[in-house]
Design a protein around this motif. Structure first.
Motif, short mmCIF file in Angstrom:
data_model
loop_
_atom_site.label_atom_id
_atom_site.label_comp_id
_atom_site.label_asym_id
_atom_site.label_seq_id
_atom_site.Cartn_x
_atom_site.Cartn_y
_atom_site.Cartn_z
N PHE A 111 1.99 11.17 5.06
CA PHE A 111 2.61 9.87 5.30
C PHE A 111 2.19 9.28 6.64
O PHE A 111 1.66 9.99 7.50
CB PHE A 111 4.14 10.00 5.25
CG PHE A 111 4.63 10.19 3.86
CD1 PHE A 111 4.75 9.11 3.00
CD2 PHE A 111 4.95 11.45 3.38
CE1 PHE A 111 5.17 9.28 1.69
CE2 PHE A 111 5.38 11.64 2.08
CZ PHE A 111 5.49 10.55 1.24
N GLN A 112 2.50 7.99 6.83
CA GLN A 112 2.30 7.38 8.14
C GLN A 112 3.15 8.17 9.14
O GLN A 112 4.30 8.47 8.85
CB GLN A 112 2.79 5.92 8.11
CG GLN A 112 1.74 4.94 7.62
CD GLN A 112 2.29 3.53 7.39
OE1 GLN A 112 3.30 3.33 6.74
NE2 GLN A 112 1.60 2.55 7.91
N PHE A 113 2.60 8.53 10.27
CA PHE A 113 3.30 9.31 11.30
C PHE A 113 3.97 10.56 10.72
O PHE A 113 5.18 10.74 10.81
CB PHE A 113 4.30 8.43 12.05
CG PHE A 113 3.64 7.25 12.67
CD1 PHE A 113 2.82 7.41 13.78
CD2 PHE A 113 3.77 5.98 12.12
CE1 PHE A 113 2.15 6.32 14.35
CE2 PHE A 113 3.10 4.89 12.67
CZ PHE A 113 2.30 5.06 13.78
N LYS A 166 0.82 -1.22 0.00
CA LYS A 166 0.00 0.00 0.00
C LYS A 166 0.86 1.27 0.00
O LYS A 166 0.64 2.18 -0.80
CB LYS A 166 -0.95 0.00 1.22
CG LYS A 166 -1.82 -1.23 1.30
CD LYS A 166 -2.73 -1.22 2.52
CE LYS A 166 -2.02 -1.17 3.86
NZ LYS A 166 -1.24 -2.38 4.19
N SER A 167 1.83 1.33 0.91
CA SER A 167 2.66 2.55 0.97
C SER A 167 3.51 2.67 -0.29
O SER A 167 3.80 3.78 -0.74
CB SER A 167 3.57 2.53 2.20
OG SER A 167 2.79 2.55 3.37
N THR A 168 3.89 1.56 -0.86
CA THR A 168 4.68 1.60 -2.10
C THR A 168 3.84 2.16 -3.23
O THR A 168 4.29 3.03 -3.99
CB THR A 168 5.17 0.17 -2.45
OG1 THR A 168 5.86 -0.36 -1.34
CG2 THR A 168 6.07 0.19 -3.68
N LEU A 177 -3.64 9.77 1.80
CA LEU A 177 -3.53 9.62 3.25
C LEU A 177 -3.09 8.20 3.58
O LEU A 177 -3.79 7.24 3.28
CB LEU A 177 -4.89 9.88 3.89
CG LEU A 177 -5.61 11.16 3.46
CD1 LEU A 177 -7.06 11.17 3.93
CD2 LEU A 177 -4.86 12.36 4.02
N ASP A 178 -1.91 8.08 4.20
CA ASP A 178 -1.42 6.74 4.55
C ASP A 178 -1.67 6.52 6.04
O ASP A 178 -0.93 7.04 6.88
CB ASP A 178 0.08 6.63 4.24
CG ASP A 178 0.56 5.19 4.21
OD1 ASP A 178 -0.23 4.29 4.54
OD2 ASP A 178 1.73 4.96 3.85
N GLU A 179 -2.74 5.82 6.36
CA GLU A 179 -3.09 5.56 7.77
C GLU A 179 -3.05 6.85 8.60
O GLU A 179 -2.29 6.94 9.58
CB GLU A 179 -2.09 4.57 8.38
CG GLU A 179 -2.11 3.21 7.77
CD GLU A 179 -3.16 2.31 8.41
OE1 GLU A 179 -3.81 2.72 9.40
OE2 GLU A 179 -3.33 1.22 7.90
MG LIG Z 1 2.42 1.15 4.77
#
Ligand SMILES: [Mg+2]
Ligand SMILES: Nc1ncnc2c1ncn2[C@@H]1O[C@H](COP(=O)(O)OP(=O)(O)OP(=O)(O)O)[C@@H](O)[C@H]1O
Length: 290
Positions: free
Chosen positions: A91-93, A46-48, A169-171
């Motif tokens: 990004f995440q965090f 997913k993040s990729t 939006l990543d998480e």
């Molecule tokens: Mg990810």
């Protein structure tokens, strides 16, 4: 701005002994102004995939279309800066990326880097700080004196300050308390509707996918294995299970009710309100028939 992936494959550290293939032949079409959720087990890619949406990663094979720009594997892509402004990624965090002395400077950094005047950047920061639910007084503080949840909101304001057309939006709510999670998700949904944004949400929350998304894409081991509307995808719990995913709680609850009353409701309900209305009309129909 439509985003389209055609036969996209991606490998980290390609051509080295550490080569790691993370995406395989992904086809995905995200029409302008829609809300797309991307779901998948950890490590599914997913993040990729989302770093392809603004050219941060380039495909090892295939093509990525971002509006009228095309990024093709093996060809040098020039001038990606305009794309980075139009497609904002949270990004995440994201709070890990805060770095300025004050919140105000942090939010202004992105727009000024893209040539926006200091005055305009300041104006945007003031508007956005209240949009993300923080008081004005926060602007003069150091971002590092804020709570985790407040830092997250500042980082989000920094992405919104570029006035993107597409927001990825990543998480975005990972690690926040339930109320903070709901506030942030509702804020993004309101922005999506009011400003006509294209929104792409990577989430582990089936509830959020059911509640907000127009379309879902399921990732499994680097492949996009399923796409459709939430109602289409959640109609088939068995297939989801085979990708190690669960149905949203509200749909499991509906299934329990259907088992107890011995009949199906007329549609799959994605929210509590929908389910309540559906049960009420089923009860009413029954008493009319008696
Ligand atoms: Mg990810
Ligand atoms: N920088 C990297 N170098 C090498 N391999 C990587 C790198 N980043 C991710 N990977 C690998 O690529 C695959 C996909 O990772 P990715 O981070 O896209 O998954 P994800 O679906 O976002 O997972 P999560 O839900 O845990 O965030 C995984 O096997 C991961 O180990």
């Amino acid at each position: 701005m439509d985003i389209k992936l055609q036969q996209v494959s991606f490998a980290y550290s390609m051509g080295t002994p550490f080569e790691k293939r993370a995406l395989f032949d992904v086809d995905l079409m995200i029409p302008s102004k829609t809300y797309q959720a991307i779901i998948g087990h950890t490590g599914s890619g997913k993040s990729t995939i989302l770093q392809h949406f603004n050219g941060l990663l380039k495909p090892s094979e295939g093509e990525v279309h971002i509006g009228d720009r095309v990024i093709v594997a093996g060809k040098k892509a020039k001038e990606l800066k305009p794309i980075r402004q139009k497609v904002g990624i949270v990004f995440q965090f994201p709070e890990h990326q805060l770095f300025e002395e004050t919140v105000l400077k942090d939010i202004m950094f992105g727009p000024m880097n893209f040539g926006v005047s200091e005055e305009e950047a300041k104006k945007r920061a003031r508007e956005l700080i209240s949009l993300v639910g923080l008081p004005d007084s926060v602007l003069e503080k150091s971002p590092f004196d804020l709570s985790g949840g407040q830092m997250r909101r500042v980082a989000i304001a920094g992405v919104l300050a570029l006035q993107p057309e597409v927001i990825v939006l990543d998480e975005p709510t990972a690690g926040l308390d339930p109320r903070g999670q709901r506030e942030i998700m509702d804020m993004f949904y309101q922005l999506h509707k009011e400003q006509g944004l294209t929104t792409i949400l990577v989430t582990h929350s089936m509830e959020d996918a059911a509640k907000y998304a127009d379309n879902l894409a399921i990732m499994h081991e680097g492949r996009c294995v399923l796409t459709g509307t939430p109602r289409e995808i959640f109609a088939d719990g068995k297939t989801l299970e085979s990708y190690r995913l669960e149905l949203p709680r509200i749909i499991k609850f509906q299934q329990k009710i259907e088992n107890l009353i011995g009949k199906k409701l007329s549609k799959i309900c994605l929210t509590e309100e929908e389910l309540a209305l559906e049960i009420a009309s089923s009860v009413r129909r029954e008493s009319d028939e008696q």
